[in-house]
Design an enzyme around this catalytic site. Structure first.
Site, PDB file in Angstrom:
ATOM      1  N   ASN A  30       0.825  -1.224   0.000  1.00 21.40           N
ATOM      2  CA  ASN A  30       0.000   0.000   0.000  1.00 21.40           C
ATOM      3  C   ASN A  30       0.853   1.266   0.000  1.00 21.40           C
ATOM      4  O   ASN A  30       0.467   2.286   0.566  1.00 21.40           O
ATOM      5  CB  ASN A  30      -0.963  -0.025   1.192  1.00 21.40           C
ATOM      6  CG  ASN A  30      -0.244  -0.345   2.487  1.00 21.40           C
ATOM      7  OD1 ASN A  30       0.981  -0.418   2.521  1.00 21.40           O
ATOM      8  ND2 ASN A  30      -0.984  -0.531   3.552  1.00 21.40           N
ATOM      9  N   HIS A  86      -4.941   5.007  12.212  1.00 21.43           N
ATOM     10  CA  HIS A  86      -3.972   4.424  11.262  1.00 21.43           C
ATOM     11  C   HIS A  86      -4.652   4.102   9.918  1.00 21.43           C
ATOM     12  O   HIS A  86      -5.009   2.956   9.648  1.00 21.43           O
ATOM     13  CB  HIS A  86      -3.413   3.149  11.907  1.00 21.43           C
ATOM     14  CG  HIS A  86      -2.151   2.659  11.285  1.00 21.43           C
ATOM     15  ND1 HIS A  86      -1.214   1.959  11.983  1.00 21.43           N
ATOM     16  CD2 HIS A  86      -1.671   2.744  10.026  1.00 21.43           C
ATOM     17  CE1 HIS A  86      -0.212   1.633  11.186  1.00 21.43           C
ATOM     18  NE2 HIS A  86      -0.476   2.095   9.980  1.00 21.43           N
TER      19      HIS A  86
HETATM   20  N1  LIG Z   1       0.896   4.211   8.083  1.00 18.19           N
HETATM   21  C1  LIG Z   1       0.765   3.168   7.304  1.00 18.19           C
HETATM   22  O1  LIG Z   1      -0.356   2.749   6.981  1.00 18.19           O
HETATM   23  C2  LIG Z   1       1.992   2.504   6.778  1.00 18.19           C
HETATM   24  C3  LIG Z   1       1.889   1.684   5.650  1.00 18.19           C
HETATM   25  C4  LIG Z   1       3.052   1.129   5.133  1.00 18.19           C
HETATM   26  C5  LIG Z   1       4.272   1.334   5.776  1.00 18.19           C
HETATM   27  N2  LIG Z   1       4.336   2.095   6.889  1.00 18.19           N
HETATM   28  C6  LIG Z   1       5.603   2.332   7.595  1.00 18.19           C
HETATM   29  O2  LIG Z   1       6.514   2.940   6.692  1.00 18.19           O
HETATM   30  C7  LIG Z   1       7.776   2.298   6.812  1.00 18.19           C
HETATM   31  C8  LIG Z   1       8.521   2.430   5.513  1.00 18.19           C
HETATM   32  O3  LIG Z   1       7.860   1.673   4.514  1.00 18.19           O
HETATM   33  P1  LIG Z   1       8.572   1.395   3.110  1.00 18.19           P
HETATM   34  O4  LIG Z   1       7.664   0.529   2.352  1.00 18.19           O
HETATM   35  O5  LIG Z   1       9.052   2.672   2.505  1.00 18.19           O
HETATM   36  O6  LIG Z   1       9.841   0.555   3.616  1.00 18.19           O
HETATM   37  P2  LIG Z   1      11.216   0.364   2.871  1.00 18.19           P
HETATM   38  O7  LIG Z   1      11.877  -0.776   3.543  1.00 18.19           O
HETATM   39  O8  LIG Z   1      11.028   0.321   1.408  1.00 18.19           O
HETATM   40  O9  LIG Z   1      12.023   1.708   3.209  1.00 18.19           O
HETATM   41  C9  LIG Z   1      12.541   1.985   4.465  1.00 18.19           C
HETATM   42  C10 LIG Z   1      13.791   2.849   4.257  1.00 18.19           C
HETATM   43  O10 LIG Z   1      14.246   3.276   5.536  1.00 18.19           O
HETATM   44  C11 LIG Z   1      15.661   3.184   5.528  1.00 18.19           C
HETATM   45  N3  LIG Z   1      16.164   3.077   6.900  1.00 18.19           N
HETATM   46  C12 LIG Z   1      16.015   2.044   7.748  1.00 18.19           C
HETATM   47  N4  LIG Z   1      16.603   2.321   8.927  1.00 18.19           N
HETATM   48  C13 LIG Z   1      17.114   3.566   8.812  1.00 18.19           C
HETATM   49  C14 LIG Z   1      17.838   4.419   9.684  1.00 18.19           C
HETATM   50  N5  LIG Z   1      18.145   4.039  10.921  1.00 18.19           N
HETATM   51  N6  LIG Z   1      18.206   5.632   9.236  1.00 18.19           N
HETATM   52  C15 LIG Z   1      17.906   6.020   7.980  1.00 18.19           C
HETATM   53  N7  LIG Z   1      17.223   5.271   7.102  1.00 18.19           N
HETATM   54  C16 LIG Z   1      16.836   4.057   7.515  1.00 18.19           C
HETATM   55  C17 LIG Z   1      15.976   1.951   4.697  1.00 18.19           C
HETATM   56  O11 LIG Z   1      17.299   1.980   4.218  1.00 18.19           O
HETATM   57  C18 LIG Z   1      14.923   2.057   3.600  1.00 18.19           C
HETATM   58  O12 LIG Z   1      15.419   2.774   2.481  1.00 18.19           O
HETATM   59  C19 LIG Z   1       7.420   0.839   7.193  1.00 18.19           C
HETATM   60  O13 LIG Z   1       8.474   0.199   7.849  1.00 18.19           O
HETATM   61  C20 LIG Z   1       6.220   1.026   8.083  1.00 18.19           C
HETATM   62  O14 LIG Z   1       6.654   1.180   9.418  1.00 18.19           O
HETATM   63  C21 LIG Z   1       3.223   2.682   7.395  1.00 18.19           C
END
Ligand SMILES: NC(=O)c1ccc[n+]([C@@H]2O[C@H](COP(=O)([O-])OP(=O)(O)OC[C@H]3O[C@@H](n4cnc5c(N)ncnc54)[C@H](O)[C@@H]3O)[C@@H](O)[C@H]2O)c1
Length: 404
Positions: free
Chosen positions: A179, A365
């Site tokens: 999503n 959420h």
């Molecule tokens: N609110 C919602 O409904 C919803 C939906 C989907 C995802 N999310 C959240 O969003 C987050 C990100 O989703 P995504 O699909 O982009 O994930 P993703 O894994 O594609 O991207 C996460 C990015 O964060 C970076 N990262 C990780 N640890 C880090 C740090 N300490 N410092 C800097 N960068 C760091 C990674 O290198 C990666 O590029 C998910 O983990 C989830 O918690 C929320």
């Protein structure tokens, strides 16, 4: 299940259009026949009775079908995760899982949590969502003697004690990339809501007020502002692409540099040092997962290093922020506006301080749960189970809205 959706659609259109036309025609008939042929009245009364019965049944089935609407996406998710099991798990795990032993806990409201506690020793697979998570604690994992697989219906499995899961030899899987468009679009919306100071204007309308100056004094254009994303993975990159036409200065911080082609396309500049990025940004969007490193990453000290009046959007995870530090900074004006859909804990209790802090634009959420997001979530994994045409038939916004 999808067939049921179609039944519901046709019933609703029958109710909305055909029924009205038929009823009008019928009333014409009653009036005309009664005038010109009085003996036919009895027959008409009988026909009215049959018609009323048909109408009553139609309404009953329509209501039943409408009630089932909320179940459709739960069922879609179920199929997504069954597929995930098949595709992502070792055969040694899946071969022992019979459908009968697959117990699902999507919404752990108090009743279901009690059910979870009751059944946890028997579970082989536990499916949970980040939206309303069943926190899979070390204690629960310890009691789940038969558990082999923990599935997350979405992205982000931080509600699971990953160390305890690893120690117990459990597989943890989630639907990455599902999503992400929904979340990126939602972030763009939140940025605009904060930058334009939208919410007070909306509240004025609700409260019967009219005070332009009270809003305009802190409303800005997004153009020319510096916007940074902390984390430029799937969602972060989509956000940067969507921000490009707004002519902002775009920055990003991540553990990894983006593909140079995408950097060129978005014009986003890499900032290796987080604090350096934060000191430059008018708007900061958080897009990292919740890990040991990111938990409490935005504490009092870090928030103090940001520009005064900074706007923060956080759809990543509530626990990345220090809850009280955010409240204090919103009250002092260090944070000019805070918006997001993630809380710590979830569901947010009624007395959660973020509900009552100034300049917040929080929601439950919801950023990843659009109809399109859920259909996409299913489309990514469903084809082996269902022909795509069924899903396409429910994906148009107009159709979905007309069925409400
Ligand atoms: N609110 C919602 O409904 C919803 C939906 C989907 C995802 N999310 C959240 O969003 C987050 C990100 O989703 P995504 O699909 O982009 O994930 P993703 O894994 O594609 O991207 C996460 C990015 O964060 C970076 N990262 C990780 N640890 C880090 C740090 N300490 N410092 C800097 N960068 C760091 C990674 O290198 C990666 O590029 C998910 O983990 C989830 O918690 C929320």
């Amino acid at each position: 299940m999808l067939l049921f959706w179609d039944i519901r659609k046709s019933l609703l259109s029958c109710f909305n259009y055909n029924f009205n036309c038929l009823l009008t025609a019928f009333l014409y008939l009653v009036v005309h026949v009664s005038v010109f042929c009085p003996p036919c009245c009895d027959l008409l009364v009988m026909l009215s009775g049959i018609y009323a019965l048909f109408f009553f049944l139609t309404v009953l089935v329509t209501i039943a079908a409408m009630l089932c609407k909320s179940q459709i996406f739960i069922l879609l998710k179920l199929f997504v995760f069954i597929n995930t099991i098949v595709r992502e798990c070792e055969p040694s795990i899946t071969k022992n899982i019979s459908m009968a032993s697959l117990l699902i806990f999507f919404s752990p409201c108090c009743v279901i949590v009690t059910e979870l506690e009751k059944h946890i020793p028997d579970l082989h697979v536990l499916i949970t969502t980040p939206f309303h998570p069943a926190y899979v604690t070390a204690e629960r994992i310890k009691r789940a003697k038969n558990l082999q697989l923990l599935l997350t219906a979405g992205i982000g499995s931080d509600h699971i004690d990953l160390k305890a899961a690893a120690a117990a030899g459990l597989t943890v899987a989630e639907v990455t990339g599902s999503n992400v468009v929904s979340v990126a679009e939602d972030e763009l919306m939140r940025i605009l809501i904060l930058v334009r100071n939208f919410l007070p204007g909306y509240h004025q309308v609700i409260n019967g007020e009219w005070n332009v100056a009270a809003i305009a004094y802190r409303a800005y254009d997004l153009e020319g502002k510096t916007v940074g994303t902390v984390g430029a993975g799937r969602i972060g990159k989509l956000l940067l692409q969507r921000l490009k036409p707004f002519n902002c200065n775009l920055l990003y911080h991540d553990r990894l540099k983006m593909d140079p082609e995408l950097e060129k396309q978005t014009g986003a500049k890499f900032e290796e040092d987080l604090d350096s990025l934060l000191s430059k940004c008018d708007v900061v969007v958080i897009n990292t997962p919740l890990t040991e490193k990111t938990r409490g990453m935005f504490d009092k000290e870090r928030i103090a290093k940001m520009k005064k009046g900074v706007l923060i959007v956080n759809n990543a995870r509530g626990a990345i922020m220090d809850t009280q530090a955010v409240v204090d900074a919103c009250s002092s004006g260090q944070i000019g506006g805070y918006s997001g859909d993630v809380w710590n804990p979830q569901p947010a209790p009624k007395d959660h301080p973020w509900r009552y802090m100034p300049n917040q634009a929080m929601t439950p959420h919801i950023s990843g749960t659009t109809i399109d997001g859920q259909v996409l979530l299913a489309l990514k994994s469903l084809p082996p189970f269902f022909p795509l045409r069924y899903l396409h038939s429910i994906s148009s916004l107009a159709e979905c809205n007309s069925n409400r």
